[in-house]
Design a protein around this motif. Structure first.
Motif, PDB file in Angstrom:
ATOM      1  N   GLN A   1      -2.868 -23.171  -0.259  1.00  0.00           N
ATOM      2  CA  GLN A   1      -2.672 -22.564  -1.283  1.00  0.00           C
ATOM      3  C   GLN A   1      -1.231 -21.816  -0.798  1.00  0.00           C
ATOM      4  OE1 GLN A   1      -5.137 -19.977  -3.591  1.00  0.00           O
ATOM      5  NE2 GLN A   1      -3.506 -19.324  -5.031  1.00  0.00           N
ATOM      6  N   TYR A   2      -0.341 -21.871  -2.097  1.00  0.00           N
ATOM      7  CA  TYR A   2       1.080 -21.145  -1.571  1.00  0.00           C
ATOM      8  C   TYR A   2       0.990 -19.838  -2.119  1.00  0.00           C
ATOM      9  CZ  TYR A   2       3.152 -25.530  -0.105  1.00  0.00           C
ATOM     10  OH  TYR A   2       3.531 -26.585   0.630  1.00  0.00           O
ATOM     11  N   TYR A   3       1.369 -18.722  -1.458  1.00  0.00           N
ATOM     12  CA  TYR A   3       1.716 -17.592  -1.996  1.00  0.00           C
ATOM     13  C   TYR A   3       2.980 -17.059  -2.156  1.00  0.00           C
ATOM     14  CZ  TYR A   3      -3.376 -17.134  -1.410  1.00  0.00           C
ATOM     15  OH  TYR A   3      -4.882 -17.243  -1.353  1.00  0.00           O
ATOM     16  N   ARG A   4       3.382 -16.379  -3.218  1.00  0.00           N
ATOM     17  CA  ARG A   4       4.947 -15.693  -3.199  1.00  0.00           C
ATOM     18  C   ARG A   4       5.019 -14.606  -2.202  1.00  0.00           C
ATOM     19  NH1 ARG A   4       8.054 -14.220  -8.046  1.00  0.00           N
ATOM     20  NH2 ARG A   4       8.714 -11.975  -7.799  1.00  0.00           N
ATOM     21  N   SER A   5       3.870 -13.695  -2.424  1.00  0.00           N
ATOM     22  CA  SER A   5       3.891 -12.606  -1.505  1.00  0.00           C
ATOM     23  C   SER A   5       2.943 -12.340  -0.416  1.00  0.00           C
ATOM     24  CB  SER A   5       4.010 -11.300  -2.248  1.00  0.00           C
ATOM     25  OG  SER A   5       3.591 -10.280  -1.519  1.00  0.00           O
ATOM     26  N   HIS A   6       3.243 -11.855   0.478  1.00  0.00           N
ATOM     27  CA  HIS A   6       2.076 -11.888   1.645  1.00  0.00           C
ATOM     28  C   HIS A   6       1.101 -10.805   1.025  1.00  0.00           C
ATOM     29  CE1 HIS A   6       4.684  -8.416   2.346  1.00  0.00           C
ATOM     30  NE2 HIS A   6       3.575  -8.088   3.105  1.00  0.00           N
ATOM     31  N   HIS A   7       1.575  -9.776   0.126  1.00  0.00           N
ATOM     32  CA  HIS A   7       0.345  -8.985  -0.086  1.00  0.00           C
ATOM     33  C   HIS A   7      -0.786  -9.457  -0.902  1.00  0.00           C
ATOM     34  CE1 HIS A   7       3.960  -6.145   0.015  1.00  0.00           C
ATOM     35  NE2 HIS A   7       3.211  -5.646   0.853  1.00  0.00           N
ATOM     36  N   ASP A   8      -0.691 -10.781  -1.613  1.00  0.00           N
ATOM     37  CA  ASP A   8      -1.604 -11.404  -2.078  1.00  0.00           C
ATOM     38  C   ASP A   8      -2.583 -12.170  -1.246  1.00  0.00           C
ATOM     39  OD1 ASP A   8      -0.180 -10.477  -4.468  1.00  0.00           O
ATOM     40  OD2 ASP A   8       0.960 -12.415  -4.715  1.00  0.00           O
ATOM     41  N   THR A   9      -2.259 -12.318  -0.141  1.00  0.00           N
ATOM     42  CA  THR A   9      -3.025 -13.200   0.854  1.00  0.00           C
ATOM     43  C   THR A   9      -4.250 -12.341   1.274  1.00  0.00           C
ATOM     44  OG1 THR A   9      -2.158 -12.306   2.619  1.00  0.00           O
ATOM     45  CG2 THR A   9      -1.197 -14.317   1.791  1.00  0.00           C
ATOM     46  N   ASP A  10      -5.418 -13.372   1.727  1.00  0.00           N
ATOM     47  CA  ASP A  10      -6.576 -12.677   1.992  1.00  0.00           C
ATOM     48  C   ASP A  10      -6.432 -11.878   3.251  1.00  0.00           C
ATOM     49  OD1 ASP A  10      -8.154 -13.594   0.194  1.00  0.00           O
ATOM     50  OD2 ASP A  10      -8.782 -15.378   1.538  1.00  0.00           O
ATOM     51  N   PHE A  11      -5.578 -12.233   4.065  1.00  0.00           N
ATOM     52  CA  PHE A  11      -5.192 -11.489   5.370  1.00  0.00           C
ATOM     53  C   PHE A  11      -4.629  -9.901   5.085  1.00  0.00           C
ATOM     54  CE2 PHE A  11      -2.044 -10.273   8.494  1.00  0.00           C
ATOM     55  CZ  PHE A  11      -2.736 -10.339   9.934  1.00  0.00           C
ATOM     56  N   TYR A  12      -4.021  -9.872   3.766  1.00  0.00           N
ATOM     57  CA  TYR A  12      -3.555  -8.401   3.575  1.00  0.00           C
ATOM     58  C   TYR A  12      -4.369  -7.801   2.527  1.00  0.00           C
ATOM     59  CZ  TYR A  12       0.803  -8.050   5.847  1.00  0.00           C
ATOM     60  OH  TYR A  12       1.819  -7.750   6.929  1.00  0.00           O
ATOM     61  N   LYS A  13      -4.890  -8.530   1.539  1.00  0.00           N
ATOM     62  CA  LYS A  13      -5.727  -7.767   0.780  1.00  0.00           C
ATOM     63  C   LYS A  13      -7.017  -7.008   1.138  1.00  0.00           C
ATOM     64  CE  LYS A  13      -6.382 -11.227  -2.399  1.00  0.00           C
ATOM     65  NZ  LYS A  13      -6.874 -12.176  -3.261  1.00  0.00           N
ATOM     66  N   LYS A  14      -7.635  -7.337   2.131  1.00  0.00           N
ATOM     67  CA  LYS A  14      -8.595  -6.419   2.686  1.00  0.00           C
ATOM     68  C   LYS A  14      -8.156  -5.339   3.585  1.00  0.00           C
ATOM     69  CE  LYS A  14     -12.453  -9.012   1.490  1.00  0.00           C
ATOM     70  NZ  LYS A  14     -13.674  -8.773   1.443  1.00  0.00           N
ATOM     71  N   GLN A  15      -7.043  -5.351   3.808  1.00  0.00           N
ATOM     72  CA  GLN A  15      -6.595  -4.070   4.916  1.00  0.00           C
ATOM     73  C   GLN A  15      -6.548  -3.086   4.066  1.00  0.00           C
ATOM     74  OE1 GLN A  15      -3.718  -4.950   8.265  1.00  0.00           O
ATOM     75  NE2 GLN A  15      -3.702  -7.146   7.553  1.00  0.00           N
ATOM     76  N   HIS A  16      -6.276  -2.039   4.641  1.00  0.00           N
ATOM     77  CA  HIS A  16      -6.184  -0.681   4.114  1.00  0.00           C
ATOM     78  C   HIS A  16      -5.174   0.231   5.303  1.00  0.00           C
ATOM     79  CE1 HIS A  16      -7.793   2.897   1.731  1.00  0.00           C
ATOM     80  NE2 HIS A  16      -6.824   3.452   2.553  1.00  0.00           N
ATOM     81  N   LYS A  17      -3.879   0.365   4.894  1.00  0.00           N
ATOM     82  CA  LYS A  17      -2.961   0.646   5.783  1.00  0.00           C
ATOM     83  C   LYS A  17      -2.868   2.300   5.721  1.00  0.00           C
ATOM     84  CE  LYS A  17      -0.993  -3.511   6.642  1.00  0.00           C
ATOM     85  NZ  LYS A  17      -0.644  -4.165   7.717  1.00  0.00           N
ATOM     86  N   VAL A  18      -3.191   2.883   6.800  1.00  0.00           N
ATOM     87  CA  VAL A  18      -2.869   4.262   6.995  1.00  0.00           C
ATOM     88  C   VAL A  18      -1.995   4.472   7.941  1.00  0.00           C
ATOM     89  CG1 VAL A  18      -4.075   6.635   7.401  1.00  0.00           C
ATOM     90  CG2 VAL A  18      -5.354   4.826   5.926  1.00  0.00           C
ATOM     91  N   ALA A  19      -2.534   4.252   9.122  1.00  0.00           N
ATOM     92  CA  ALA A  19      -1.565   4.387  10.580  1.00  0.00           C
ATOM     93  C   ALA A  19      -0.173   3.443  10.305  1.00  0.00           C
ATOM     94  CB  ALA A  19      -2.423   4.369  11.859  1.00  0.00           C
ATOM     95  N   LEU A  20      -0.546   2.368   9.819  1.00  0.00           N
ATOM     96  CA  LEU A  20       0.577   1.256   9.763  1.00  0.00           C
ATOM     97  C   LEU A  20       1.339   1.345   8.438  1.00  0.00           C
ATOM     98  CD1 LEU A  20      -1.119  -1.751  11.045  1.00  0.00           C
ATOM     99  CD2 LEU A  20       0.256  -0.074  12.340  1.00  0.00           C
ATOM    100  N   ARG A  21       1.091   2.629   7.702  1.00  0.00           N
ATOM    101  CA  ARG A  21       1.444   2.544   6.260  1.00  0.00           C
ATOM    102  C   ARG A  21       3.108   2.205   6.106  1.00  0.00           C
ATOM    103  NH1 ARG A  21       0.808   7.178   8.749  1.00  0.00           N
ATOM    104  NH2 ARG A  21       2.495   8.840   8.577  1.00  0.00           N
ATOM    105  N   ASN A  22       3.975   2.595   7.035  1.00  0.00           N
ATOM    106  CA  ASN A  22       5.530   2.534   6.874  1.00  0.00           C
ATOM    107  C   ASN A  22       5.955   1.172   7.674  1.00  0.00           C
ATOM    108  OD1 ASN A  22       5.628   5.016   5.430  1.00  0.00           O
ATOM    109  ND2 ASN A  22       5.721   6.181   7.314  1.00  0.00           N
ATOM    110  N   ILE A  23       5.162   0.708   8.532  1.00  0.00           N
ATOM    111  CA  ILE A  23       5.575  -0.372   9.275  1.00  0.00           C
ATOM    112  C   ILE A  23       5.882  -1.713   8.454  1.00  0.00           C
ATOM    113  CG2 ILE A  23       5.275  -1.573  11.376  1.00  0.00           C
ATOM    114  CD1 ILE A  23       3.611   0.551  12.293  1.00  0.00           C
ATOM    115  N   GLY A  24       7.133  -2.122   8.614  1.00  0.00           N
ATOM    116  CA  GLY A  24       7.416  -3.580   7.983  1.00  0.00           C
ATOM    117  C   GLY A  24       8.220  -2.931   6.988  1.00  0.00           C
ATOM    118  N   GLU A  25       8.084  -1.797   6.332  1.00  0.00           N
ATOM    119  CA  GLU A  25       8.585  -1.286   4.976  1.00  0.00           C
ATOM    120  C   GLU A  25       9.829  -0.420   5.226  1.00  0.00           C
ATOM    121  OE1 GLU A  25       7.054  -2.312   2.295  1.00  0.00           O
ATOM    122  OE2 GLU A  25       5.217  -2.974   3.322  1.00  0.00           O
TER     123      GLU A  25
END
Ligand SMILES: Cc1cc2nc3c(=O)[nH]c(=O)nc-3n(C[C@H](O)[C@H](O)[C@H](O)COP(=O)(O)O)c2cc1C
Ligand code: SF4
Ligand code: SF4
Ligand code: SF4
Ligand code: FES
Ligand code: FES
Lengths: 604, 162, 248
Positions: A108-132
């Protein structure tokens, strides 16, 4: 093509991932090309600019380009794609399908990586700013709430309250040992000696982990903020960040961050008008895994060989230059500002009874989605590997997951539902370690994995004490023998007996945990050892002396992939007919078995 | 004559690096790192001058030079091949790559070809595990290498002169 | 403060190591890298003992563990004995050519093991390095790391710092440092030194840099004669005898 909705943004930001993985895939050129394309171009409706960020954790799909606030993610972007992105997406508002994230499993194609399974299950605390954020811009960090925790601590809390808060949060050290951070700070503050020091351990010598690197590169200010808060809490005057030598980008970004923090008054004399005076220096490591051990690290900072000493008196009492010293891991430091900002209750609401908060793992090996993931403590290994990680590559069979690096162990299938925290992993004979998760499939030989780690440690042990130096040398000898088919059954007893002595008698934790890879593979994969010893056979087809490949004519459809991939021209066969391997030419490199899509190549 | 002026230039370079740090023991590692970067190895004279500068015994400085992996006591090749042998790369076949390099160039990790062209090193995790197995040739990163890619890379560098 | 070692109550001062306390109490804990002159190094781990503090048991190196609280020490539990036996096996495997390891290998009844290098005799106790440091020469150090670690002079060449005192070879428990004395010269660590003769007995007893060094150090308080330790002792004894006669 799908029209994207722009929520009337005032400006548009193109984030180009410039983490190590993406840089290796050419993101530097993408960023430069983009800057060129954007410069002086007035065809955009809104102000548009590019930013180079730290690692998004999805290195496999890199170089990654994110368009915000539209929330579009493009994968595998090359410099040549830039003009198309500009024309199609930025100007016309169209999505470019071929660059979109495509789920390897569902297609399946995704518009944003935020919608992928790879991201959805994650919870960013230490990495909260990285990539942003752009790690080189202190402004970016401030806009996301940076240094507010420091202000809060200095202006509204006493040092004791800060320590209490960290203690109540239940934060445990992310560098491997899992020691309660608050207790460490408290012990240091309780001593009657001055000066006191704080150290950030960024040595990250685990040969399969890169989360500290990504934090240091992608969000250096959060580490500085953590250090300054601790300096306030324990009354330290000087901080040191010990960074692994190979991490050039981390050193560069940290250097900029320290300069900016000084300019903003977060470092230096009378920080934020208080009586706290504190500064930070970077120390580049010399390249030695053992220097991650805190006393070895201290020796290294002092200008000595990186050998540990017996820690019967803790560094909190007698550390750097024999003064009280708090030393914490990069990821531990990154959690500190969050705790102060959000409060200990909020932080402690994530995780398990004994392990609070999240943990960053570098999920690598034979898993579909490799990269950095941050999950709440207590997430099961199965969720991490099969949901976030998308399962095993090439439809192969899961065999084990190695956690904790060279001090850790291999965990088999039957323990995959283990909720991951400091204590459960230790009970399983492994360790949290710094957070490497290496997924292994049926093409991984567990004896050879044990040999790999022991060989690593033979070179990385500091060589000071006998059980570690000589014990590891003996373990390596035995394991090598077994991998070459010269092992004997008695060897297994000797492995076990010596392992115990090394665990009990070695001076530092490097030695004391060195037998873990051996003992855990012996515990869970003893049959593989027995196959090597009794039947002179390596079931995974890795140990060269014990491996013969053959092609199953029933399964082979003659696609010829293996023939083309074989570097030794050992595979022959006509198109669409079953192929054969000429054993006299075969160098057992495994290219054939790795590339066959029909699992027709087998290990004899 | 040329040799002597080279020696003088080297000595000057050493002096410059050494003197850029305060004469304290704790800067030994940093000084040695800069020297290694400049010369691609640690010349004997550099270690001697470092020891004098930081007021440490030469034996202590030599001990450090042999302890830390960042340092080398012999000049390295023109092209430095670093094969990542971190765990992720290892289980994806980095040892096959090391064998392949041995077959083409006849060098093992830590060795340099007799003509001084290639050095082979293994490194523990470059932080690019997602791209395993990884090879770095003179700072350029090659991702997901195979024996075939490796041969091409070597050929490419064999062709280029400095 | 009082602690119990193998059931025996002993008075100790805070900060003292377990090994020191035990030796004073006449309890023998075997060691390989310990010397009273330099204190504990924590290198050989042969001195491991079990301690019990507040009901919790732990294995620690007695030569580096400072006593700061009451405890029960056991120096010969089965676990401790097993560690020692395995350590002897490991060191014999490394240094099979040393008499010390041959002896211990027999004594601890170890199982056969294939040595790494049949001609090796150094057990890497580092006493030599410590001795050289104490002399003030700092001519030798450990080099490399991990299983390759060994003791050497810088670049494995003669060191300018070495004074040829042979303190390193004298303290070495395994005779691993070769010293050759011939024709008034001593060869050690890739260097050759001219030796001084004792003014009393005429024997070569030390190297010239050492006697120079001793002279410099002792100029103020004693004669600057070149006398070997043996003769010095005799002379001193004679003088003592004279003194005693006086008193009597
Ligand atoms: C051999 C060895 C290697 C280590 N490597 C690291 C490392 O690379 N990074 C790290 O933070 N801690 C490492 N540690 C753990 C440190 O000794 C120390 O416990 C940690 O830095 C403390 O910080 P924490 O409490 O925040 O985890 C290592 C320990 C050992 C024994
Ligand atoms: S256990 Fe290993 S790394 Fe630690 S001090 Fe002993 S020899 Fe060095
Ligand atoms: S040479 Fe002798 S004293 Fe020196 S480390 Fe070896 S065994 Fe010990
Ligand atoms: S003989 Fe040389 S190396 Fe040995 S202790 Fe004396 S000065 Fe040091
Ligand atoms: S480096 Fe870009 S996602 Fe990791
Ligand atoms: S005597 Fe204690 S470790 Fe050697």
């Amino acid at each position: 093509m799908i029209k994207h909705q722009v929520n009337n943004p005032e400006e548009r930001m193109i984030l180009v991932c410039c983490g190590t993985g993406c840089l290796a895939n050419g993101s530097g050129a993408v960023y430069e090309e983009l800057c060129r394309a954007l410069e002086g171009n007035d065809r955009y409706q809104v102000k548009t600019f590019a930013k180079a960020t730290g690692c998004n954790g999805l290195c496999e799909k890199g170089p990654l380009v994110k368009i915000m606030p539209d929330d579009i993610t493009y994968c595998h972007v090359q410099a040549e794609d830039v003009s198309e992105i500009v024309e199609e997406t930025l100007i016309k508002g169209e999505l470019i399908k071929r660059l979109m994230y495509r789920d390897p499993a569902t297609k399946q194609y995704y518009r944003s990586h935020h919608d992928t399974d790879f991201y959805k299950k994650q919870h960013k605390v230490a990495l909260r700013n990285i990539g942003e954020i752009d790690p080189a811009q202190v402004q970016d960090y401030l806009e996301r709430g940076g240094y507010q925790a420091l202000e809060k601590a200095i202006k509204t809390m006493t040092p004791e309250e800060v320590i209490e808060e960290v203690l109540n949060a239940g934060l445990r050290g992310r560098g491997g040992g899992g020691f309660p951070t608050g207790l460490k700070w408290k012990a240091c503050a309780a001593t009657d000696k001055q000066p006191r020091y704080v150290i950030c351990n960024g040595d990250e010598g685990d040969p399969g982990a890169f989360m500290d690197r990504s934090i240091l590169e992608g969000d250096p200010h959060t580490v500085l903020e953590g250090l300054i808060i601790c300096a306030y809490a324990i009354g330290a005057s000087m901080g040191y960040i010990y960074v692994r030598d190979e991490y050039d980008l981390a050193v560069k970004n940290l250097t900029t961050a320290i300069k900016d923090a000084r300019k903003c008054g977060y470092l230096g004399r009378n920080i934020l008008g208080s009586s706290l005076s504190f500064d930070i220096e970077i120390v580049r490591g010399g390249g030695a895994f053992v220097c991650g051990e805190e006393t070895a690290l201290i020796n290294s900072i002092q200008g000595n060989v990186g050998e540990p000493w017996d820690k019967y008196i803790f560094p909190t009492e007698k550390g750097l230059w024999e003064q009280p010293t708090v030393i914490n891991n990069v990821e531990t430091w990154a959690n500190v500002p969050v705790i102060i900002n959000a409060g200990s209750d909020k932080f402690a609401s994530i995780g398990t009874e004994g392990s609070k908060g999240t943990k960053v793992f570098s999920l690598v090996g034979k898993v579909v989605n490799t990269g950095l993931v941050e999950v709440p403590m207590g997430t099961t290994l199965r969720e991490i590997i099969f949901e976030i990680g998308g399962g095993i590559q090439k439809g192969r069979q899961f065999k084990a997951v190695q956690t904790g690096g060279p001090s850790g162990g291999c965990i088999p299938e039957k323990l995959l539902d283990l909720p991951v925290d400091f204590d459960t992993l230790s009970q399983a004979g492994s360790m949290m370690g710094s957070g490497g998760l290496i997924v292994m499939d049926d093409r991984t030989c567990m004896v050879e994995v044990a040999r790999y780690y022991v060989n690593f440690l033979a070179g990385e042990s500091c060589g000071k004490c006998v059980p570690c130096r000589e014990g590891i040398s003996l373990l390596l000898d035995i394991l090598t023998r077994i991998c070459e088919g010269k092992g004997k059954l008695e060897d297994l007893d000797l492995l076990e007996s010596m392992s115990k002595t090394i665990q009990q008698a070695a001076l530092c934790a490097l030695g004391r945990t060195a037998p873990n890879p051996v003992l855990s593979t012996l515990q869970y994969f003893r049959d593989e050892y027995l196959e090597h010893i009794n039947n002179h056979r390596c079931p995974a087809g890795v140990c060269k002396e014990l491996t013969e490949f053959y092609i199953d004519p029933e399964l082979c459809n003659g696609c010829g992939r293996c023939r083309r991939k074989c570097p030794a021209d050992a595979v022959t066969g006509e198109k669409k007919k079953a192929h054969e391997i000429d054993l006299s030419k075969c160098i057992t490199c495994g290219e054939c078995i790795n590339n066959c899509k029909f699992q027709a190549v087998k290990v004899k | 004559m040329a040799v002597n002026s080279q020696q003088a230039a080297d000595r000057q370079a050493i002096e410059k690096i050494v003197n850029s740090y305060p004469p304290e023991r704790r800067f030994t590692l940093a000084i040695m790192q800069d020297l290694q970067k400049h010369f691609n190895y640690l010349p004997k004279e550099a270690l001697q001058m470092t020891a004098v500068h930081v007021k440490a015994p030469l034996s202590a400085v030599f001990s450090m030079a042999t302890f830390y992996k960042a340092f080398s006591l012999v000049p390295k090749g023109r092209v430095i091949l670093k094969v990542c042998d971190g765990t992720a790369c290892h289980i994806k076949g980095s040892n096959v790559m090391i064998d392949e390099i041995y077959k083409t160039l006849g060098i093992k990790p830590g060795e340099t070809t007799p003509d001084g062209e290639f050095s082979l090193e293994t490194v523990n995790c470059l932080g690019a595990c997602a791209l395993a197995p990884v090879l770095v040739a003179n700072e350029k990163v090659y991702a997901k290498i195979t024996p075939a890619v490796l041969r091409d890379v070597i050929k490419k560098y064999q062709g280029v002169e400095q | 403060m009082k602690i119990r070692i193998d059931g025996m109550e002993t008075e100790v001062t805070s900060g003292e190591t377990i090994l020191e306390a035990a030796r004073r109490a006449g309890i023998d804990i075997p060691t390989l890298c310990y010397s009273e002159a330099f204190g504990g190094q924590g290198v050989c781990r042969f001195c491991m003992v079990e301690i019990e503090v507040g009901g919790k048991k732990r294995l620690v190196a007695s030569c580096t563990y400072p006593i700061t609280e009451e405890m029960e020490v056991r120096t010969a539990t089965p676990a401790v004995k097993e560690i020692r036996r395995n350590l002897v096996t490991l060191l014999y495997r490394r240094a099979p050519d040393s008499d010390l390891m041959k002896k211990l290998f027999q004594e601890y009844n170890c199982d056969r093991i294939e040595p790494v290098d049949p001609e090796e005799s150094c057990i890497m106790c580092r006493l030599c390095v410590k001795a050289c440091e104490k002399v003030g020469a700092n001519a030798i150090s450990t080099v490399l790391r991990g299983t390759e670690k060994r003791v050497a002079t810088p670049f494995d060449e003669g060191s300018e710092e070495c004074v040829g005192c042979s303190a390193c070879a004298d303290i070495c428990p395994t005779g691993a440092i070769p010293v050759k004395e011939e024709d008034g010269r001593r060869e050690i660590w890739h260097r050759s030194f001219e030796m001084s003769r004792c003014e009393e007995c005429g024997k070569h007893y030390t190297t010239q840099p050492v006697s120079e060094h001793v002279k410099e150090q002792t100029e103020l308080n004693s004669s600057s004669e070149n006398i070997c330790p043996g003769c010095r002792r005799k002379k001193l004894a004679a003088e003592m005898a004279k003194v005693r006669l006086h008193v009597d």
